[in-house]
Design a protein around this motif. Structure first.
Motif, PDB file in Angstrom:
ATOM      1  N   ASP A 189       0.833  -1.198   0.000  1.00 23.52           N
ATOM      2  CA  ASP A 189       0.000   0.000   0.000  1.00 23.52           C
ATOM      3  C   ASP A 189       0.867   1.246   0.000  1.00 23.52           C
ATOM      4  O   ASP A 189       2.073   1.189   0.233  1.00 23.52           O
ATOM      5  CB  ASP A 189      -0.964   0.014   1.198  1.00 23.52           C
ATOM      6  N   THR A 190       0.226   2.360  -0.292  1.00 22.57           N
ATOM      7  CA  THR A 190       0.879   3.668  -0.205  1.00 22.57           C
ATOM      8  C   THR A 190       0.024   4.575   0.670  1.00 22.57           C
ATOM      9  O   THR A 190      -1.207   4.450   0.700  1.00 22.57           O
ATOM     10  CB  THR A 190       1.067   4.323  -1.584  1.00 22.57           C
ATOM     11  N   THR A 191       0.683   5.487   1.365  1.00 22.39           N
ATOM     12  CA  THR A 191      -0.010   6.399   2.281  1.00 22.39           C
ATOM     13  C   THR A 191       0.483   7.820   2.075  1.00 22.39           C
ATOM     14  O   THR A 191       1.689   8.058   1.950  1.00 22.39           O
ATOM     15  CB  THR A 191       0.226   5.995   3.751  1.00 22.39           C
ATOM     16  N   VAL A 192      -0.453   8.744   2.024  1.00 24.76           N
ATOM     17  CA  VAL A 192      -0.149  10.172   2.092  1.00 24.76           C
ATOM     18  C   VAL A 192      -0.700  10.657   3.426  1.00 24.76           C
ATOM     19  O   VAL A 192      -1.907  10.642   3.647  1.00 24.76           O
ATOM     20  CB  VAL A 192      -0.786  10.957   0.935  1.00 24.76           C
ATOM     21  N   LYS A 193       0.191  11.055   4.321  1.00 28.16           N
ATOM     22  CA  LYS A 193      -0.203  11.512   5.659  1.00 28.16           C
ATOM     23  C   LYS A 193       0.269  12.947   5.861  1.00 28.16           C
ATOM     24  O   LYS A 193       1.414  13.279   5.549  1.00 28.16           O
ATOM     25  CB  LYS A 193       0.408  10.616   6.739  1.00 28.16           C
ATOM     26  N   ASN A 238      -6.803  10.496  -5.851  1.00 23.18           N
ATOM     27  CA  ASN A 238      -7.257  11.086  -4.587  1.00 23.18           C
ATOM     28  C   ASN A 238      -6.081  11.426  -3.680  1.00 23.18           C
ATOM     29  O   ASN A 238      -6.071  12.466  -3.016  1.00 23.18           O
ATOM     30  CB  ASN A 238      -8.201  10.124  -3.855  1.00 23.18           C
ATOM     31  N   GLN A 239      -5.081  10.536  -3.657  1.00 24.44           N
ATOM     32  CA  GLN A 239      -3.899  10.804  -2.842  1.00 24.44           C
ATOM     33  C   GLN A 239      -3.134  12.016  -3.375  1.00 24.44           C
ATOM     34  O   GLN A 239      -2.669  12.860  -2.597  1.00 24.44           O
ATOM     35  CB  GLN A 239      -2.988   9.578  -2.807  1.00 24.44           C
ATOM     36  N   GLU A 240      -2.989  12.086  -4.690  1.00 21.63           N
ATOM     37  CA  GLU A 240      -2.270  13.215  -5.286  1.00 21.63           C
ATOM     38  C   GLU A 240      -3.006  14.531  -5.034  1.00 21.63           C
ATOM     39  O   GLU A 240      -2.388  15.554  -4.701  1.00 21.63           O
ATOM     40  CB  GLU A 240      -2.089  12.996  -6.786  1.00 21.63           C
TER      41      GLU A 240
END
Length: 296
Positions: free
Chosen positions: A121-125, A188-190
Motif C-alpha cells: 500500500d501507499t499512504t499520504v499523511k 485522490n492521494q495526489e
C-alpha cells in the motif's frame, strides 16, 4: 446525560475509582464534569452516586498509543504477548522525500509498504490536520482517516489516505525504478497532497520529483492484552535500517474517551512485566529519515 454508579463500568470506572479515573480523564482534556451528586435513599446507608459527563466532539476517528522499547528485549516481549517470533508479518518500508527532507519538515509523510506475494500500500499523511480542518466529503472515502498518535509524552495529530497497490507496480517504481513513483499513488492521494501539502507549502516538490528512501525491513507481530477490563489488540513492530540499527515499538488503537486511561494501563502493564521502555521515545519515522538523509 446522567449515569448511575452501576453503569459507570461502561467507562471502566467503578464507584470507588470515580475520583481517580475522572482526574485522569480531565488531565487528558477528554471530559468536562458539569455536576456530581450524592443521593441517599430513605434511612439506608446505601449511597447512589451520579456523575454528569459532557464529552466534546472528537477531532480524530482513533487514537494510536505507542511506546518505543529496547529492541534487545524483543524475545521477552513476544513471550509476554503470547506471540511467536517466527510468525511475523514481513514488509519493506519506503519513504519519499527530497534531499533536505522538505516534506517531513512540513508535516507531510509519503510512505509505501511492500509485502512479498501480498502486494502492499501507499499512504499520504499530513500532520497538523484533524476532522475540523478538512472537507467533510473526504470522510466518504473508506481509506481516509484522522488519527492522533500518542508516543510517550508527544501528541501528533494527522489525516491520511492509504491505498492498496499491486506488488509489481510497487517493485517497478521503488526497486527497479522502471516507473515514476507518481504511478503508485491514486488521484485522490495526489489531490490530497496538492491541496494540503503543496498549496500551503509552495516549495514542496511534485510527486515525480521525489527521492526514494529505503528500504527498511519491517516485522510485525500481533497479540492481545486486557487493559482496564477492556480487550485490546497489541501490535509489536521491529524496524531494521540498512546499517542494522533497530527500532522496536509497541502500540494499539483506541478511541479518545479511553485513550488516557488505557495509555496509563499500558505503562502499568509494562512496569509489572518489567519490560524496558527505551530512554529515547523519538518517533521511529524521524530517526529513519534522518539516517537516509545522512547516508545519501
Amino acid at each position: 446525560s446522567l449515569y448511575p454508579s452501576h453503569s459507570l463500568e461502561s467507562f471502566y470506572c467503578s464507584v470507588k475509582r470515580i475520583q481517580s479515573q475522572t482526574k485522569k480523564l480531565l488531565a487528558g482534556g477528554l471530559l468536562s464534569i458539569t455536576g456530581v451528586f450524592l443521593l441517599w435513599q430513605g434511612k439506608s446507608d446505601q449511597t447512589l452516586t451520579y456523575i454528569q459527563i459532557r464529552k466534546p466532539a472528537s477531532e480524530f476517528s482513533s487514537v494510536e498509543i505507542k511506546r518505543a522499547l529496547d529492541p534487545a528485549h524483543l524475545p521477552y516481549v513476544l513471550s509476554r504477548l503470547g506471540a511467536q517470533e517466527e510468525k511475523s508479518r514481513d514488509r519493506k518500508i519506503f519513504f519519499l522525500d527530497d534531499a533536505s527532507l522538505s516534506l517531513y519538515h512540513a508535516g507531510v509523510i509519503l510512505r509505501a509498504r511492500l509485502e512479498k506475494n501480498s502486494g502492499g500500500d501507499t499512504t499520504v499523511k499530513i500532520r497538523g490536520l484533524n476532522s475540523d480542518t478538512v472537507p467533510s466529503q473526504l470522510f466518504e472515502q473508506d481509506d481516509f482517516k484522522c488519527e492522533l498518535d500518542l508516543t510517550g509524552d508527544k501528541q501528533v495529530g494527522s489525516c491520511s489516505i492509504t491505498k492498496d497497490q499491486h506488488e509489481d507496480e510497487l517493485k517497478d517504481a521503488l526497486i527497479k525504478h522502471k516507473d515514476s513513483v507518481k504511478k503508485i499513488f491514486s488521484q485522490n492521494q495526489e489531490d490530497f497532497y496538492k491541496e494540503f501539502g503543496i498549496k500551503t507549502n509552495a516549495d514542496l516538490p511534485r510527486l515525480d520529483k521525489l527521492n526514494i528512501l529505503g528500504p527498511i525491513a519491517s516485522q510485525t507481530w500481533r497479540g492481545n492484552l486486557t487493559l482496564e477490563s477492556k480487550g485490546v489488540e497489541i501490535s509489536l513492530e521491529l524496524w531494521t535500517l540498512p546499517n542494522q540499527k533497530k527500532f522496536l515499538e509497541i502500540s494499539f488503537k483506541t478511541t479518545e474517551p479511553f485513550s488516557t486511561i488505557l495509555s496509563q494501563a499500558l505503562d502499568d502493564w509494562m512496569r509489572t512485566e518489567k519490560i524496558a521502555v527505551s530512554t529515547d521515545q523519538e518517533l521511529k519515522t524521524e530517526s529513519a529519515l534522518r539516517y537516509f538523509k545522512q547516508a545519501s
